[in-house]
Structures are given as C-alpha cells and as structure tokens.
Scaffold this motif. Structure first.
Motif, PDB file in Angstrom:
ATOM      1  N   ARG A  78     -14.159 -10.930   3.482  1.00 12.53           N
ATOM      2  CA  ARG A  78     -14.597 -11.138   2.127  1.00 12.53           C
ATOM      3  C   ARG A  78     -16.097 -11.129   2.000  1.00 12.53           C
ATOM      4  O   ARG A  78     -16.731 -11.032   3.187  1.00 12.53           O
ATOM      5  CB  ARG A  78     -13.967 -12.582   1.727  1.00 12.53           C
ATOM      6  CG  ARG A  78     -12.550 -12.493   1.268  1.00 12.53           C
ATOM      7  CD  ARG A  78     -12.174 -13.763   0.665  1.00 12.53           C
ATOM      8  NE  ARG A  78     -12.435 -13.282  -0.763  1.00 12.53           N
ATOM      9  CZ  ARG A  78     -11.407 -12.986  -1.619  1.00 12.53           C
ATOM     10  NH1 ARG A  78     -10.404 -12.596  -1.261  1.00 12.53           N
ATOM     11  NH2 ARG A  78     -11.869 -12.684  -3.041  1.00 12.53           N
ATOM     12  N   GLY A  99      -2.567 -14.876   7.891  1.00 12.35           N
ATOM     13  CA  GLY A  99      -3.425 -14.103   7.215  1.00 12.35           C
ATOM     14  C   GLY A  99      -4.653 -13.708   8.256  1.00 12.35           C
ATOM     15  O   GLY A  99      -5.678 -13.290   7.770  1.00 12.35           O
ATOM     16  N   ASN A 100      -4.689 -14.412   9.459  1.00 10.07           N
ATOM     17  CA  ASN A 100      -5.834 -14.190  10.178  1.00 10.07           C
ATOM     18  C   ASN A 100      -5.932 -12.861  10.916  1.00 10.07           C
ATOM     19  O   ASN A 100      -6.854 -12.595  11.491  1.00 10.07           O
ATOM     20  CB  ASN A 100      -5.933 -15.054  11.169  1.00 10.07           C
ATOM     21  CG  ASN A 100      -6.289 -16.820  10.568  1.00 10.07           C
ATOM     22  OD1 ASN A 100      -7.174 -16.575   9.647  1.00 10.07           O
ATOM     23  ND2 ASN A 100      -5.543 -17.676  11.018  1.00 10.07           N
ATOM     24  N   ILE A 101      -4.698 -12.285  10.873  1.00 14.04           N
ATOM     25  CA  ILE A 101      -4.505 -10.855  11.539  1.00 14.04           C
ATOM     26  C   ILE A 101      -3.529 -10.031  10.714  1.00 14.04           C
ATOM     27  O   ILE A 101      -2.602 -10.842   9.942  1.00 14.04           O
ATOM     28  CB  ILE A 101      -3.632 -11.370  12.740  1.00 14.04           C
ATOM     29  CG1 ILE A 101      -4.324 -11.974  13.793  1.00 14.04           C
ATOM     30  CG2 ILE A 101      -3.234 -10.051  13.473  1.00 14.04           C
ATOM     31  CD1 ILE A 101      -3.653 -12.710  15.035  1.00 14.04           C
ATOM     32  N   MET A 102      -3.861  -8.749  10.706  1.00 13.27           N
ATOM     33  CA  MET A 102      -2.837  -7.852  10.011  1.00 13.27           C
ATOM     34  C   MET A 102      -2.138  -7.043  11.143  1.00 13.27           C
ATOM     35  O   MET A 102      -3.106  -6.847  12.075  1.00 13.27           O
ATOM     36  CB  MET A 102      -3.852  -6.931   9.184  1.00 13.27           C
ATOM     37  CG  MET A 102      -4.671  -7.550   8.091  1.00 13.27           C
ATOM     38  SD  MET A 102      -3.632  -8.600   6.913  1.00 13.27           S
ATOM     39  CE  MET A 102      -2.988  -7.169   6.003  1.00 13.27           C
ATOM     40  N   PHE A 106      -4.940  -5.680  13.652  1.00 13.53           N
ATOM     41  CA  PHE A 106      -6.490  -5.530  13.172  1.00 13.53           C
ATOM     42  C   PHE A 106      -6.851  -6.709  12.415  1.00 13.53           C
ATOM     43  O   PHE A 106      -6.062  -7.432  11.710  1.00 13.53           O
ATOM     44  CB  PHE A 106      -6.906  -4.200  12.618  1.00 13.53           C
ATOM     45  CG  PHE A 106      -5.934  -3.988  11.273  1.00 13.53           C
ATOM     46  CD1 PHE A 106      -6.363  -4.225  10.030  1.00 13.53           C
ATOM     47  CD2 PHE A 106      -4.736  -3.554  11.275  1.00 13.53           C
ATOM     48  CE1 PHE A 106      -5.671  -3.988   9.039  1.00 13.53           C
ATOM     49  CE2 PHE A 106      -3.893  -3.187  10.043  1.00 13.53           C
ATOM     50  CZ  PHE A 106      -4.472  -3.534   8.895  1.00 13.53           C
ATOM     51  N   PRO A 107      -8.074  -7.256  12.322  1.00 12.52           N
ATOM     52  CA  PRO A 107      -8.462  -8.254  11.538  1.00 12.52           C
ATOM     53  C   PRO A 107      -8.537  -7.943   9.960  1.00 12.52           C
ATOM     54  O   PRO A 107      -8.759  -6.669   9.819  1.00 12.52           O
ATOM     55  CB  PRO A 107      -9.987  -8.341  11.815  1.00 12.52           C
ATOM     56  CG  PRO A 107     -10.313  -7.349  12.873  1.00 12.52           C
ATOM     57  CD  PRO A 107      -9.389  -6.777  13.064  1.00 12.52           C
ATOM     58  N   PRO A 108      -8.080  -8.802   9.033  1.00 10.71           N
ATOM     59  CA  PRO A 108      -8.281  -8.403   7.587  1.00 10.71           C
ATOM     60  C   PRO A 108      -9.635  -8.239   7.214  1.00 10.71           C
ATOM     61  O   PRO A 108     -10.543  -8.438   7.683  1.00 10.71           O
ATOM     62  CB  PRO A 108      -7.883  -9.945   6.892  1.00 10.71           C
ATOM     63  CG  PRO A 108      -8.158 -11.096   7.935  1.00 10.71           C
ATOM     64  CD  PRO A 108      -7.906 -10.251   9.409  1.00 10.71           C
TER      65      PRO A 108
END
Lengths: 259, 397
Positions: free
Chosen positions: A234, B208-211, A229-231
């Motif tokens: 912000r 960090g673009n994807i979890m 999933f996307p972070p």
C-alpha cells in the motif's frame, strides 16, 4: 457420548511475513499456537462431556511437535489425544487432509460428534471440516455460534449466516465447525496441566491408519501451489496536517468520490 | 519425497533462496530437506545442476480433462434475494469463458426465484440451470449439495465459482470433496494460463501477508470461492440472450439430516458487512459503548455500515457479525474508515484489501497509519463530530 475434536498447530499470525527481497517466509521468532477456533471446539466438547457424560479425544495431523497443542487440549479437559504424523503427508491440501483425518477417525473408532474450528488461521480455507464429514458420510453444520439444546439423541443449534442465523436440529452422529461466539475457553487448571504433562499421546503413521499412499500428501492433493509472492504494497504513510478543522476539510475533499 | 542427489549437489544455496518455507538448507556443502517441505517443487525448478527431484508424487491424472468444459457460477439465492457476489462472479466468469471460448452457466438453487434467471442472463450468463422447488426454500448443505453435485457430474464444467460467503464456504467444500475436485478458498484474482487453459487461482494466505497462486493440474472441475466485492459485475443488459434449463429434481435430492427449524434475519444494524461499499470501523479508542455511537452516526452519514475490532466485540459494544479481522470477517469495501483502531496485524489482515483506507487515531505511531491512504492524528471525540457535520453539509450542497 464419544466426542472427537480436531485441532491444528498454527504459526501465530502476527509473526508470519514474506521477506519481499527473497520471497521466503521470515521464520525467526515465530510462535506456534493452537488454532484459536479449535480452542472453542475443545471447550465445547468438554462442556458437552460434563453435561452428558462420555469422553473427549483430540486429534491432530502435523509434525511431531504438534503434540504441544494436544497436551494443551488435555490440560483443558480432553481425555485422550492422537497425532497422525508422517513425512508422507507433506504437501497435503484440504482434500488429502480430510481423507487422512477420516482414516484416523476410523482408527479411533465409534463416535457421536466431531467438533472442528471454523477454519485454521494459517490457511483460512474452512474446507477440512466439511471435507472430513463428507469422507465419513455424516451430516455437518458449519459456523455454529450457539448450542441451544444438547440431548442424548440430538443437538439443536444456531449456525451463523451472513444475514442472521439459522436454527437447526441434527441427530448424532454429526460434525460441527464452530466460531468463537460459542463459548469462552477455560484456562487450564493446575491439575489439568499435571495431567497433560503425564499424558501419553498416541502417534499414528500413514500405514497405521491404513491410508492409501495415492490419496495422501502432495500426490493425493488436487490443488497445487505454483507461486507465492508478497501482496502489493500500500502507499506511504499519508498523515494530513494543519488544524483539526483543516484536516477534516481536506479529508472530506479527498473522499468526495464516495460521498 | 524431495530427493537430493549428493553426487550432483554443489552446495550453491540457490535452493535455499528459492524455498518460501525455509525447508531446505545447505549443511556441509550439501542441501538438506526438513519437515517443513511442502513439496512445492520451487527448488527443483531452480536447481542449476539438476540435483533435486520430487519422487512418488505423480498424481493420478483424470484421463478425460478435455471432456470438461464451460465456466459455471453458483448463484446464491436466499430469503427472496440474490447475493450481490453472484453478479460479480458472472462478471469474471464471462471473462474466463470468453478467454476459453466456452459458455458461461449460472446455477440457481432455491424457491420462488421469480425472474432471477432472466436477471442472471442480463448479467452475462449463457445458460441458467434453475432448481426451483419449495423443498429448497431453506439452505442445507445436503440438499443444495446434492443438486449441485449431480448437475456438475452430468454436465462436466471445467470451472465452478461461488461466493466466499457463509453459504459458499460451507456448501462448496462439501461438493468439492464429494467430487474429489480441487478447491481454492477466498480467491481475489482468477486468470486463465495461456499455455494450457488452466485456471490460475490467487488468494491471500497467512492473514493476507502472503499471496499464493494455486492450480488444479490433475482433476476437474477446478473450483474456487471468491471474495465478495473484489470482482466487477457487468452492466445489466436486457438485450443479452440465454437459455433457462429447469432442473428435474429427485425426491432423494431434497432429503436432509439437518433440519432447519427457523431462519432468523438480523436487525437493520446487522447488514452483511462484506457486501458494504463503505465501512466505518470502531475500536478501543472510543472508550465506551456510548463513544461507539459516534461510529454509527458517521456510518449513517456516509450511508455505510458499522464494523469493529475484536476488542470492541469482546467488550460487547456490538455483535460478532461486525468483527473485522483474523477471527472475524474479511472485508474489501471501497472505503474503510478506521476510528480508534490501533491496527494490530489481526485486524489489518481483514481489511487491507479495501480500496481506500482512512485512519483516525490519537497515537501517531499506531500501525493502522501504515496501511492508511489518509490519516488524521487526534482526539476522536473532537474529530468525528466535525467530520460528520462536514459530510452532512457536503451532501446537502
């Protein structure tokens, strides 16, 4: 001296994004490159060969198009290249990848030294280097920032730690993972590029390296991705306004909790 | 292999949308799988006509998963001090142990650890396995790895956590590989799945673009390294009680082919930026090494540490241990002030998990402002001296 360098083809990080609407990777225009840390590993291998003699074999596991990074390594001075490629490797985590690479190394034959980048920039795990060493039952040193002394029998080097560095000595055979402080990778020469063009890349399947089908790919992987999933986003761009003095004043107020 | 049943497939395209890797595509009304398939199974779960199935991927499930219980934390002890991430891990470890109804144990390996074990109990551990021996004064993967591996085999914990530090990211991959255990690096979130008690390990990928959330369905222990500064430590409570177990060591466990000749501690400027609460990062916008001096002054006024973009490290203004980003360190301080850093994705990847981000840059279109909570557009050489004197004034008042 026989040196093996493990390299990985990775998507250029700046191109990779998850589309928040569809939750899929936006793939258009994604360039493939040699993992940046691996470039330093190739460079160090070629320098050691130039100093001590011997040969450098580059090894990669990946889809057929990964021959590109192997050719790049040859253009920078590596002698041989091997690609292990098989649909059966799909879904491999770092355990299955280390196992597969170890099988490939055994197929390549005797070696004194294996060099890997500290980690690949797509997965960022830093697990395959140590894993490969364990599978091969040889000692390993991670995050090597400097080789102080290289002789026929041992290497003396600095390994980066969080609070400084340790100086360690190890007899061959061994595996090292390297950081970018180690060296400045060379630009391929014209002659190197010509050699790379003509080079034959040996391609090995799971069967060729004698891999146990229960230990490769998804079946051989103890970890499994269950969700991507996307972070969390912000906040909005919040640029302060007013004169510089006023902005500095506002900023200090906003940061009061940290002062 | 991912198998498409051509009889059942209706070419609806739901699988296309459910694939995070763009590895399945409907061609002429039938789903076709490409090389990019990672066998994650997301499409199989989403297919409404059950035309997709995974074959030949049955894992050899360890028969005794239920025999493994307890949450363990590897507590890193080096040169006479405990890493701060160890206490943070006891904080999350306590939560996981309570959720599972099991004990929380700390593993302490080193020499002259003094009252560290008591400190670990006061921070939440029920048990401390202590391997304290002069032969363990210096870290090596072989010695520490042998001690930890043997303890895990003997006591069979279901979960083993360690800090994603230089030591953790070297030691733990070796131990996990020896045990054939699943390991997830750099976790930022850990939870227990309600239906089966499995550890859900969430980590950033692709800079960090994807979890991604990862589980270990077929083996134990479930192992994770966890980023410093993400989990919260418990308050020190001298009232907590626990058991300290001194581990008997075999000579073979203290053997290492890697000989440590010297351990060099960095100078004051070179504190570990991953453990700092406040970081002031400098970039190319500082124009020169002399300009970079302003970053040190600002950091010192905030009692913080100095970090830098790759450009600055490559220029030699500061050492590589200070580099934040894709090919440097990943940091998550409470406050990150980026000065003269444009915010290329490679840099942002290393700092976007910071609690509060401030950006100061002369280019109002710099991408760093996209991740900033507060931004000032302007000349650093005008802004920074004012900011430093304001902060110093504030602290005096």
């Amino acid at each position: 001296m026989k040196i093996i360098v493990c390299v990985k083809q990775v998507p250029d990080a700046k191109d990779v994004r998850l589309d928040p609407e569809t939750n899929t990777l936006a793939r258009e225009g994604v360039q493939s490159i040699m993992n940046p840390y691996d470039q330093h590993a190739v460079e160090e291998a070629v320098r050691l060969k130039e100093k001590l003699g011997g040969e450098v074999t580059v090894l990669s596991m990946g889809p057929p198009q990964a021959v590109d990074v192997l050719k790049q390594a040859i253009s920078c001075g590596a002698d041989h290249a091997v690609l292990v490629s098989d649909r059966a490797f799909a879904g491999a985590d770092t355990w299955a990848t280390s196992y597969t690479l170890a099988k490939a190394v055994n197929k390549i034959g005797a070696f004194d030294l294996i060099l890997c980048g500290k980690q690949a920039i797509d997965g960022d795990t830093a697990q395959v280097g140590p894993g490969l060493a364990i599978q091969l039952k040889i000692p390993f040193v991670t995050c090597v920032q400097k080789i102080r002394d290289a002789s026929e029998s041992e290497l003396v080097m600095e390994r980066m730690m969080d609070d400084g560095y340790d100086v360690v000595a190890v007899d061959y055979p061994m595996l090292l993972t390297v950081v970018k402080d180690l060296n400045e990778p060379r630009v391929p020469s014209l002659k190197g590029k010509m050699r790379a063009k003509k080079a034959e890349i040996q391609v090995l399947s799971a069967e060729d390296v004698g891999a146990d089908s229960a230990k490769i790919g998804l079946a051989g992987s103890p970890t499994q991705v269950v969700d991507v999933f996307p972070p969390p986003p912000r906040g909005e761009r919040a640029i302060l306004s007013g004169s510089i003095d006023e902005q500095v004043e506002q900023l200090v107020e906003k940061l009061a909790a940290y002062l | 292999m991912l198998i498409v049943d051509k009889e059942l497939c209706v070419g609806c395209g739901i699988c296309e949308d459910s694939c995070a890797f763009g590895a399945i595509e409907v061609v002429d009304g039938i789903a076709v799988v490409s090389e990019a398939c990672t066998l994650c199974g997301a499409c199989v779960d989403n297919c409404e006509v059950e035309a997709l199935r995974l074959e030949g991927v049955e894992k050899n499930v360890q028969v005794d998963l239920d025999n493994w219980n307890g949450i363990w934390v590897y507590c890193e002890y080096r040169s006479g001090s405990l890493s701060s991430v160890s206490l943070e891990l006891l904080g999350i470890g306590r939560k996981l142990a309570d959720a599972r109804g099991v004990k929380l144990a700390a593993v302490l390996i080193g020499a002259d650890t003094g009252d560290t074990a008591d400190n670990l109990i006061a921070h939440g551990a029920d048990i401390v396995y202590r391997a304290d021996d002069p032969g363990l004064a210096y870290f090596t993967d072989e010695t520490y790895g042998a001690v930890l591996t043997d303890l895990i085999k003997q006591h069979q914990p279901e979960v083993v956590l360690a800090g994603a530090t230089a030591i953790g990211r070297s030691l733990i991959p070796g131990v996990a590989n020896t045990l054939g255990a699943g390991l997830t690096a750099d976790c930022t979130q850990l939870d227990i799945r309600a239906d089966d008690g499995a550890l859900l390990q969430t980590r950033p990928a692709f800079g960090g673009n994807i979890m991604a959330t990862i589980v270990c369905p077929s083996s134990r222990p479930q192992m994770s390294t966890v980023r410093p500064n993400v989990m919260k430590e418990l308050e020190y409570d001298a009232g907590r009680t626990g058991e300290i177990v001194d581990v008997a060591l075999e000579p073979a466990q203290l053997d290492s082919k890697v000989r440590v000749l010297e351990s060099v501690q960095a100078e004051n400027d070179d504190v570990n930026i991953q453990e700092s609460d406040i970081l002031v990062g400098g970039g190319r916008g500082l124009d020169s090494e002399k300009g970079f001096e302003l970053i040190r002054q600002l950091a010192s006024s905030l009692n913080g540490s100095v970090s830098a973009s790759r450009a600055v490290v490559d220029a030699g203004w500061i050492g590589y241990p200070h580099q934040v980003g894709q090919t440097g360190k990943t940091v998550a301080p409470k406050l990150y002030i980026a000065c003269g850093i444009s915010g290329a994705i490679q840099h942002v990847a290393g700092m976007q998990s910071s609690e509060t981000i401030v950006a100061i840059n002369r280019d109002e279109n710099a991408p760093i402002f996209d991740v900033a909570d507060f931004g000032i557009v302007g000349d650093l050489f005008e802004i920074l001296p004012k900011l430093i004197s304001k902060i110093e004034g504030y602290q005096k008042s």
